[in-house]
Design a protein around this motif. Structure first.
Motif, PDB file in Angstrom:
ATOM      1  N   CYS A  99     -21.761 -60.160  19.608  1.00  0.00           N
ATOM      2  CA  CYS A  99     -21.683 -59.896  21.053  1.00  0.00           C
ATOM      3  C   CYS A  99     -20.256 -59.610  21.520  1.00  0.00           C
ATOM      4  O   CYS A  99     -19.924 -59.831  22.686  1.00  0.00           O
ATOM      5  CB  CYS A  99     -22.270 -61.071  21.834  1.00  0.00           C
TER       6      CYS A  99
ATOM      7  N   LEU B 165     -17.403 -61.057  21.194  1.00  0.00           N
ATOM      8  CA  LEU B 165     -16.761 -62.199  21.828  1.00  0.00           C
ATOM      9  C   LEU B 165     -15.238 -62.089  21.778  1.00  0.00           C
ATOM     10  O   LEU B 165     -14.658 -61.824  20.737  1.00  0.00           O
ATOM     11  CB  LEU B 165     -17.201 -63.494  21.130  1.00  0.00           C
TER      12      LEU B 165
ATOM     13  N   PHE C 242     -19.179 -70.216  23.208  1.00  0.00           N
ATOM     14  CA  PHE C 242     -18.469 -69.824  21.991  1.00  0.00           C
ATOM     15  C   PHE C 242     -19.036 -70.548  20.766  1.00  0.00           C
ATOM     16  O   PHE C 242     -19.157 -69.956  19.681  1.00  0.00           O
ATOM     17  CB  PHE C 242     -16.975 -70.129  22.125  1.00  0.00           C
TER      18      PHE C 242
ATOM     19  N   VAL D  29     -22.248 -68.894  19.696  1.00  0.00           N
ATOM     20  CA  VAL D  29     -21.963 -67.611  19.048  1.00  0.00           C
ATOM     21  C   VAL D  29     -21.532 -67.840  17.606  1.00  0.00           C
ATOM     22  O   VAL D  29     -21.992 -67.163  16.674  1.00  0.00           O
ATOM     23  CB  VAL D  29     -20.880 -66.835  19.824  1.00  0.00           C
TER      24      VAL D  29
ATOM     25  N   ILE E 186     -17.869 -61.438  26.730  1.00  0.00           N
ATOM     26  CA  ILE E 186     -18.856 -61.095  25.708  1.00  0.00           C
ATOM     27  C   ILE E 186     -19.587 -59.825  26.128  1.00  0.00           C
ATOM     28  O   ILE E 186     -19.481 -59.384  27.273  1.00  0.00           O
ATOM     29  CB  ILE E 186     -19.905 -62.222  25.491  1.00  0.00           C
TER      30      ILE E 186
ATOM     31  N   TYR F 267     -25.389 -61.001  23.516  1.00  0.00           N
ATOM     32  CA  TYR F 267     -25.447 -62.466  23.471  1.00  0.00           C
ATOM     33  C   TYR F 267     -26.865 -62.974  23.704  1.00  0.00           C
ATOM     34  O   TYR F 267     -27.367 -63.823  22.952  1.00  0.00           O
ATOM     35  CB  TYR F 267     -24.485 -63.043  24.502  1.00  0.00           C
TER      36      TYR F 267
ATOM     37  N   ARG G  17     -12.008 -64.563  23.111  1.00  0.00           N
ATOM     38  CA  ARG G  17     -11.717 -65.912  23.621  1.00  0.00           C
ATOM     39  C   ARG G  17     -10.327 -65.966  24.253  1.00  0.00           C
ATOM     40  O   ARG G  17      -9.646 -66.974  24.149  1.00  0.00           O
ATOM     41  CB  ARG G  17     -11.792 -66.923  22.485  1.00  0.00           C
TER      42      ARG G  17
END
Length: 427
Positions: free
Chosen positions: A120, A122, A110, A113, A183, A188, A124
């Motif tokens: 990508c 993401l 993370f 990124v 992701i 990524y 969380r």
């Protein structure tokens, strides 16, 4: 890639374009040559370059061609092995060190990124390990207890709580790991490449390594169109290793894994499936995984190869399974299907090898490549630059050991998955 729609499927359709690269032409000299443009190799290259090291990365095909561009996209903490089992296998020092490293590994992803503004998709929100039956729930209870004893942000959910997060009443419970996330994996790995290039890393694709040889105090990495002279060589090819390191391939069992992606689901349906956007997988021996992408596609996968009769068998099984797991999806229509190879080791733990003086490698991610690959790449960089000694690494140095009857066992996995999916539903 290579005009094969079943290699990277949805990820190739939706990832940002790869940064521009060319094959190596001629002879170059760097401090470190990295073989393999996946999570490990590009993370190593990026961290080396940040430390002022001159780096070249070569890949036989393209950025993210191997498992890094094909996997489900679950950014998980730890390995498949139960936490308490790691010290028993690796010894107390290395076992606890590896648990701490991999427990924090998703946050390292993370952070990269965020730092490099990698596109990508993401999320969380964690991941859900879903229990099938009483035995599955017992397994998760043990896993939760062992991680919680180490202060990990994991929570055991009951059947009702799990149903609310998954959108299905199929499970007896689940383990929510708040350290984790999802992701778009090809996005990524391409983002890592772009960030590495921006600080001076040279990346050469369609450049297969044919040999390495000693030249004085340095290594010559030979390719059909040029050579790289380097002080150090990192081999980061994992399950897609070919020559000149056949021993790395020989210690891994290839487990095929496929994914199918539906067309974008209607908004009223997508809001009922994984509404908080965790990714999930189950406790079955032939497991299934599932997640949503940003456009509302359900990505559903399991063990098996999409070739020969496998394409029809696994596609039909996936459609049946989705209808059973998520009956709110009235019409299961697939937009893409793809598969790749997972590199499995005999104890489900990764390996650190010194293949020759100043040639080092991590491999054997056992289906957990994103976060471990990222932090192992960083560790290789820190080891080469002298910030982490060999004695401080989370894995002991080992020599590759060939797996017996490898071809027979790999064939069994592929055929066995077809047979299981030919007659089975999901639960």
């Amino acid at each position: 890639m290579l005009n094969d729609e079943h290699s990277h499927g949805l990820w190739e359709k939706t990832a940002p374009p790869a940064p521009k690269t060319e094959p190596l032409r001629g002879d170059i000299s760097v401090d470190v040559a990295v073989i393999g443009a996946g999570f490990t190799g590009l993370s190593a290259a990026l961290h080396l370059a940040e430390a002022g090291t001159k780096v070249a990365v070569v890949d036989a095909v393209d950025i993210g061609f191997g498992g890094s561009g094909r996997n489900v996209g679950l950014v998980n903490a730890g390995m498949w092995v139960m936490p308490n089992d790691l010290p028993a296998v690796l010894g107390q020092l290395h076992g606890e060190r590896l648990l701490e490293l991999l427990g924090n590994a998703p946050q390292s992803v993370f952070n990269l990124v965020d730092k490099h503004q990698i596109e990508c998709e993401l999320e969380r929100k964690g991941t859900l390990h879903c229990a099938v039956g009483k035995s599955g729930l017992k397994q998760l209870e043990q896993r939760a207890e062992q991680w919680q004893a180490r202060g990990a942000a994991v929570h055991l959910l009951d059947a009702a709580e799990t149903a609310a997060k998954v959108g299905s009443s199929a499970y007896t419970g689940s383990l929510l790991d708040n350290r984790a996330g999802t992701i778009q994996p090809l996005g990524y790995v391409r983002g890592l490449a772009r960030a590495a290039q921006a600080i001076g890393v040279a990346i050469y694709t369609r450049t297969a390594v044919s040999a390495t040889e000693r030249s004085g105090s340095r290594w010559l990495v030979r390719t059909p169109s040029g050579t790289i002279s380097a002080d150090w060589v990192i081999v980061a090819t994992n399950a897609y290793t070919t020559s000149p390191w056949p021993a790395l391939r020989a210690e891994l069992l290839h487990l095929p894994y496929f994914n199918f992606a539906t067309t974008p689901l209607p908004e009223n349906v997508r809001d009922t499936i994984l509404p908080e956007r965790q990714g999930g997988w189950d406790t079955k021996e032939i497991l299934s995984s599932f997640r949503m992408d940003r456009a509302g596609r359900l990505v559903f996968g399991s063990v098996g190869a999409l070739r020969g009769t496998g394409m029809a068998v696994h596609k039909a099984w996936a459609a049946r399974s989705i209808r059973k797991l998520f009956p709110q999806i009235k019409d299961v229509t697939f937009e893409a299907g793809w598969y790749g190879k997972i590199g499995m080791t005999s104890d489900n733990l990764p390996r650190f090898h010194t293949l020759a003086p100043n040639i080092i490698s991590f491999s054997g991610y056992n289906g957990r490549g994103i976060a471990p690959g990222t932090v192992f790449g960083r560790l290789l960089a820190e080891h080469i630059t002298g910030r982490v000694s060999g004695a401080d690494l989370p894995l002991p140095v080992s020599q590759p050991k060939e797996e017996g009857m490898r071809g027979l066992r790999e064939g069994y996995y592929e055929v066995g998955a077809q047979l299981a999916h030919l007659v089975g539903n999901r639960l």
